[in-house]
Design a protein around this motif. Structure first.
Motif, PDB file in Angstrom:
ATOM      1  N   ARG A   1      -3.053  -2.235   5.112  1.00  0.00           N
ATOM      2  CA  ARG A   1      -2.944  -1.506   3.760  1.00  0.00           C
ATOM      3  C   ARG A   1      -3.139   0.120   4.162  1.00  0.00           C
ATOM      4  O   ARG A   1      -2.660   0.918   3.430  1.00  0.00           O
TER       5      ARG A   1
ATOM      6  N   ILE B   1      -8.352   6.198  -0.182  1.00  0.00           N
ATOM      7  CA  ILE B   1      -8.116   4.806  -0.434  1.00  0.00           C
ATOM      8  C   ILE B   1      -9.523   4.030   0.005  1.00  0.00           C
ATOM      9  O   ILE B   1     -10.177   4.638   0.945  1.00  0.00           O
TER      10      ILE B   1
ATOM     11  N   THR C   1       0.689   4.332  -2.955  1.00  0.00           N
ATOM     12  CA  THR C   1       0.645   5.763  -2.359  1.00  0.00           C
ATOM     13  C   THR C   1       1.635   6.510  -2.922  1.00  0.00           C
ATOM     14  O   THR C   1       1.619   7.560  -3.585  1.00  0.00           O
TER      15      THR C   1
ATOM     16  N   ALA D   1       0.878  -1.124   0.036  1.00  0.00           N
ATOM     17  CA  ALA D   1       0.033   0.020  -0.003  1.00  0.00           C
ATOM     18  C   ALA D   1       0.881   1.337  -0.105  1.00  0.00           C
ATOM     19  O   ALA D   1       0.712   2.270  -0.838  1.00  0.00           O
TER      20      ALA D   1
ATOM     21  N   TYR E   1      -0.368   3.219   3.510  1.00  0.00           N
ATOM     22  CA  TYR E   1      -1.080   4.443   2.851  1.00  0.00           C
ATOM     23  C   TYR E   1      -0.610   5.781   3.881  1.00  0.00           C
ATOM     24  O   TYR E   1       0.027   6.536   3.137  1.00  0.00           O
TER      25      TYR E   1
ATOM     26  N   SER F   1     -10.264   0.658   1.235  1.00  0.00           N
ATOM     27  CA  SER F   1      -9.537  -0.571   2.159  1.00  0.00           C
ATOM     28  C   SER F   1     -10.580  -1.354   2.344  1.00  0.00           C
ATOM     29  O   SER F   1     -11.872  -1.486   2.239  1.00  0.00           O
TER      30      SER F   1
END
Length: 342
Positions: free
Chosen positions: A198, A185, A172, A168, A202, A187
Motif C-alpha cells: 500500500r 498515509i 492517492t 492505494a 501511494y 499503513s
C-alpha cells in the motif's frame, strides 16, 4: 501425497520397540532418559503426528481446514472468518479457527496445535514470522493458502489478496486530482506485504504527479493498539501538515477518527480522509467516509476454492496468486483544495 509417519516408523528410527514409543507419547510408564531422547529425536525428524497419522490411515484424508487469522477484534477478519466458514460449509468442509492476535509466539503455538488436530489444509494470515513452521506444513504436504497477506520468502505458496498496490494508488490519485499535495498515509507494518504494497501504491501515484515522498507523512502502524492515532497527531503537528490522509491500515481507522474528533479536526474542511474499510458505519457517520471497499466475500470464496482443490489434488503444483480488485467508494470525506495551498 507423502505418506505420514507411523508409530512403527518412529520405533525403527529410534531403535526401540513400539511399546517404548507408546510409553513416551502417552506417559504411561518408565522410559530410560537416553531412550526417551532417542524417541523424541525420531518424532521430530519424521514429523510424526499421532492424530494426523491415525486419521489418514482410517479415512484417507481430512475434511477439516485450519483457519489461522490475525485478529477477530478487527471487523475485517471477523467478517472474513464468517465468509470462509460459509464457503467451507457449502462444500461439506469443517473449519478449525484460531487467531494469532498478531503475536508470532501465539502463531507458532497455533500452527503446532493445528498440525496436531490433523487439518487437511490451512488458510492463514501470517504475521511474517515463524518461517520454519510454515515450511513444516509444506514438508508434510499440507496445502496452505495465504489470505490478505503473504510471506515474501514463500513464492511457492498460494496467495489470495486484494490489489493492494493499485488500491492505494487509486486512493492517492483521488486526493491528488482534488489538488492535495501534502498527503499522509497510515499503513500497516512495512514487514507485511499489505503494509509494504500500500505504501508502494501511494508512492507510485505521487511519482505520477512529479512529487517526492516525504518520510514524515508515511506512518506505519501495528495492526493492534492505537498507534494510528499517535501517527495522525504527529502529522498534524508538523509545520506543513497534510491536507489529506489515507488510513490504509484497517485496524487503525476507528482510533484515528476518534483522535481527529477529539482534536476537533473538521472532515473534510480541515482534512480530507480516505479509509481502507468496508463496515456499514463508514457510510453512516457524518460525513460518510470515502473508502476502499475490500472484497471480503471474494477473498473467502477464492481461498476456500483453492484449498479445497489442493486438498483433492485437482490443481497442478504451480502456485496460484489471486488478486481481487477492490472498489473505490467516493463519499463526502474528501474535498478540493488549491494545489498551491495543499
Amino acid at each position: 501425497m507423502k505418506k505420514a509417519a507411523t508409530i512403527r516408523d518412529v520405533a525403527a528410527q529410534a531403535g526401540v520397540s513400539v511399546s517404548v514409543v507408546s510409553r513416551v507419547l502417552n506417559d504411561t510408564g518408565p522410559v530410560a532418559p537416553a531412550k526417551r531422547a532417542q524417541v523424541l529425536e525420531a518424532i521430530e525428524a519424521l514429523n510424526y503426528r499421532p492424530r494426523r497419522a491415525a486419521q489418514q490411515l482410517s479415512h484417507g484424508q481430512s475434511d477439516t481446514i485450519g483457519l489461522l487469522l490475525a485478529d477477530l477484534t478487527n471487523p475485517f477478519f471477523a467478517r472474513l472468518a464468517d465468509r470462509v466458514v460459509a464457503e467451507a460449509r457449502s462444500r461439506e468442509l469443517q473449519i478449525l479457527l484460531m487467531t494469532t492476535q498478531e503475536d508470532p509466539h501465539l502463531e507458532a503455538q497455533a500452527l503446532e496445535t493445528l498440525l496436531d488436530r490433523s487439518v487437511g489444509g490451512m488458510i492463514g494470515t501470517p504475521t511474517g514470522h515463524n518461517i520454519e513452521r510454515w515450511e513444516k506444513l509444506a514438508s508434510l504436504d499440507i496445502p496452505v493458502v495465504f489470505v490478505d497477506r503473504s510471506i515474501s520468502q514463500f513464492q511457492h505458496m498460494d496467495v489470495v489478496s486484494i490489489e493492494n498496490i493499485e488500491s492505494a494508488a487509486t486512493a492517492t490519485r483521488h486526493l491528488l486530482a482534488r489538488g492535495h499535495r501534502r498527503i499522509g498515509i497510515i499503513s500497516g507494518p512495512l514487514d507485511t506485504t499489505t503494509g509494504l504494497d500500500r505504501v508502494r501504491g501511494y508512492e507510485q501515484a505521487l511519482q505520477e504527479y512529479g512529487l517526492a515522498r516525504d518520510d514524515r507523512l508515511v506512518c506505519p502502524a501495528p495492526f493492534r493498539g492505537d498507534r494510528g492515532a499517535t501517527a495522525m497527531a504527529q502529522m498534524l503537528s508538523l509545520a506543513d501538515p497534510p491536507t489529506g490522509v489515507i488510513v490504509a491500515n484497517t485496524a487503525q481507522v476507528r482510533v484515528t477518527l476518534r483522535m481527529l474528533s477529539q482534536a476537533r479536526v473538521s472532515i473534510p474542511d480541515d482534512l480530507s480522509v480516505v479509509v481502507f474499510d468496508d463496515n456499514p458505519w463508514t457510510e453512516l457517520i457524518q460525513p460518510p467516509l470515502t473508502a476502499v471497499r475490500q472484497p471480503i466475500d471474494m477473498l473467502a470464496l477464492h481461498s476456500v476454492e483453492l484449498i479445497h482443490a489442493r486438498m483433492r489434488q485437482k490443481l497442478p503444483p504451480t502456485p496460484r496468486h489471486v488478486r481481487v480488485a477492490a472498489e473505490f467508494e467516493e463519499r463526502a470525506s474528501t474535498s478540493r483544495v488549491d494545489p498551491d495551498d495543499g
